[in-house]
Design an enzyme around this catalytic site. Sequence first.
Site, PDB file in Angstrom:
ATOM      1  N   ASP A 217     -15.289  36.302  12.846  1.00 60.11           N
ATOM      2  CA  ASP A 217     -16.441  36.135  11.960  1.00 60.11           C
ATOM      3  C   ASP A 217     -17.598  36.994  12.472  1.00 60.11           C
ATOM      4  O   ASP A 217     -17.901  37.007  13.664  1.00 60.11           O
ATOM      5  CB  ASP A 217     -16.856  34.661  11.923  1.00 60.11           C
ATOM      6  CG  ASP A 217     -17.867  34.392  10.828  1.00 60.11           C
ATOM      7  OD1 ASP A 217     -17.421  34.109   9.697  1.00 60.11           O
ATOM      8  OD2 ASP A 217     -19.078  34.447  11.096  1.00 60.11           O
ATOM      9  N   ILE A 218     -18.248  37.742  11.562  1.00 62.29           N
ATOM     10  CA  ILE A 218     -19.398  38.580  11.942  1.00 62.29           C
ATOM     11  C   ILE A 218     -20.603  37.673  12.189  1.00 62.29           C
ATOM     12  O   ILE A 218     -20.963  36.855  11.341  1.00 62.29           O
ATOM     13  CB  ILE A 218     -19.719  39.608  10.847  1.00 62.29           C
ATOM     14  CG1 ILE A 218     -18.498  40.504  10.579  1.00 62.29           C
ATOM     15  CG2 ILE A 218     -20.920  40.462  11.239  1.00 62.29           C
ATOM     16  CD1 ILE A 218     -18.694  41.474   9.427  1.00 62.29           C
ATOM     17  N   ASN A 225     -27.658  40.549   5.889  1.00 60.60           N
ATOM     18  CA  ASN A 225     -27.656  40.873   4.462  1.00 60.60           C
ATOM     19  C   ASN A 225     -29.045  40.707   3.852  1.00 60.60           C
ATOM     20  O   ASN A 225     -29.503  41.533   3.057  1.00 60.60           O
ATOM     21  CB  ASN A 225     -26.667  39.960   3.724  1.00 60.60           C
ATOM     22  CG  ASN A 225     -25.430  40.713   3.265  1.00 60.60           C
ATOM     23  OD1 ASN A 225     -25.347  41.925   3.389  1.00 60.60           O
ATOM     24  ND2 ASN A 225     -24.467  39.999   2.733  1.00 60.60           N
ATOM     25  N   ASP A 234     -22.217  45.558   2.824  1.00 61.62           N
ATOM     26  CA  ASP A 234     -20.847  45.969   2.480  1.00 61.62           C
ATOM     27  C   ASP A 234     -20.347  47.058   3.421  1.00 61.62           C
ATOM     28  O   ASP A 234     -19.168  47.085   3.786  1.00 61.62           O
ATOM     29  CB  ASP A 234     -20.804  46.483   1.039  1.00 61.62           C
ATOM     30  CG  ASP A 234     -20.894  45.351   0.019  1.00 61.62           C
ATOM     31  OD1 ASP A 234     -20.786  44.172   0.430  1.00 61.62           O
ATOM     32  OD2 ASP A 234     -21.067  45.653  -1.175  1.00 61.62           O
ATOM     33  N   GLU A 260     -17.546  37.200   5.297  1.00 62.07           N
ATOM     34  CA  GLU A 260     -17.574  38.011   6.525  1.00 62.07           C
ATOM     35  C   GLU A 260     -16.508  37.571   7.518  1.00 62.07           C
ATOM     36  O   GLU A 260     -16.595  37.880   8.712  1.00 62.07           O
ATOM     37  CB  GLU A 260     -18.961  37.927   7.172  1.00 62.07           C
ATOM     38  CG  GLU A 260     -19.344  36.570   7.720  1.00 62.07           C
ATOM     39  CD  GLU A 260     -20.021  35.670   6.708  1.00 62.07           C
ATOM     40  OE1 GLU A 260     -20.767  34.775   7.127  1.00 62.07           O
ATOM     41  OE2 GLU A 260     -19.810  35.848   5.488  1.00 62.07           O
TER      42      GLU A 260
END
Length: 350
Positions: A217-218, A225, A234, A260
């Site tokens: 997971d980011i 964002n 993106d 993500e």
Amino acid sequence: MDMAQHLSETELSAKILRHAVPKMSELSIPVTPDNYAVWYEYYKGINLDLKRAIDGLLENKVEFTPEICNSLYKNYIQMHYPDIIESVQIETQVLINSLISKIASMSKGTSRFSASLSEFDTALKNNADPALLQRLVDGVTSELDEIIHANSQMDKSLSNMNQEVESLRNEMLELKSEVLTDQLTSLNNRRAFDQEVISHIDSFNHDNFESSLLVVDIDYFKKFNDTHGHLIGDKVLAYVAQALKNGVKGDDFVARYGGEEFVILLPNTNHQDAHKVAENLRRKIANRNLTIGKEKKLPLGNITVSVGVASLRPHDDKDSYFIRADEALYRAKASGRNCVMGEAVVETPI
């Protein structure tokens, strides 16, 4: 136009095929899998939102540009790909049934010819007169002409049908690829992951092949964002996807699970080795400073990921397997992010 009423699936599919392709040709729309999916659904008449959209475009004489065609596909079709694939399968079956019918028809012709020859042979053995011999020769000639004509028609039909079947086959391959591919990152998608994890479970149960799962997971992606916008977000997703794909090898399987979050299946890999793979991926991503733009480069700083690791156990299904890796990911995030956590150790009762 609702063609779906009072028709069998096979009849419906064949009828739609005859209407959709000529209409697309009339409107100068390339017959690609995506475009055909749109017009198949339009003529099927069940997707009312799509029907209203296309009817509006036709009524206002709007040109079906690539941009408009792509918009129709994304807005009204993309989430319904399994149904479209099933429909193309039906169309292929229509062609196959037609081929079988033609072959059966030719077989009947040759059977009739054999029967006629037997009758002629019997007549010849019964002291046939010249008039009868003439009729027999004429009959054989007529039968041969019919067989030759039938074979000639059969060759043409086979050639045409082969082209149609090959075209549909190529469409099926493209559709299958797209239904299992994440459009943004070009990685496998969640549907593909669900299929692959079942394969790992089967190999584990039948052949005792090990398997480990990473859930990646980011970190702080929502905040990122909100700060930089979804377009930059993106690009970051695409960057992480490529880094994960380049960081594994062989039969390792990388997919975008959603948002993500990514998943990686490592076949023939125990928990300790999987942890090393995860740590290597985490470190490579964290060590790179990202920038966006060629001339005026926008610094994005370091992107980091958190990773949870689990290994397949007896009696696991795809849900229990994923849940353990996801729980490990949660612990990684709770521990400050930008780290790797393995699944909780199961203590064996004494």
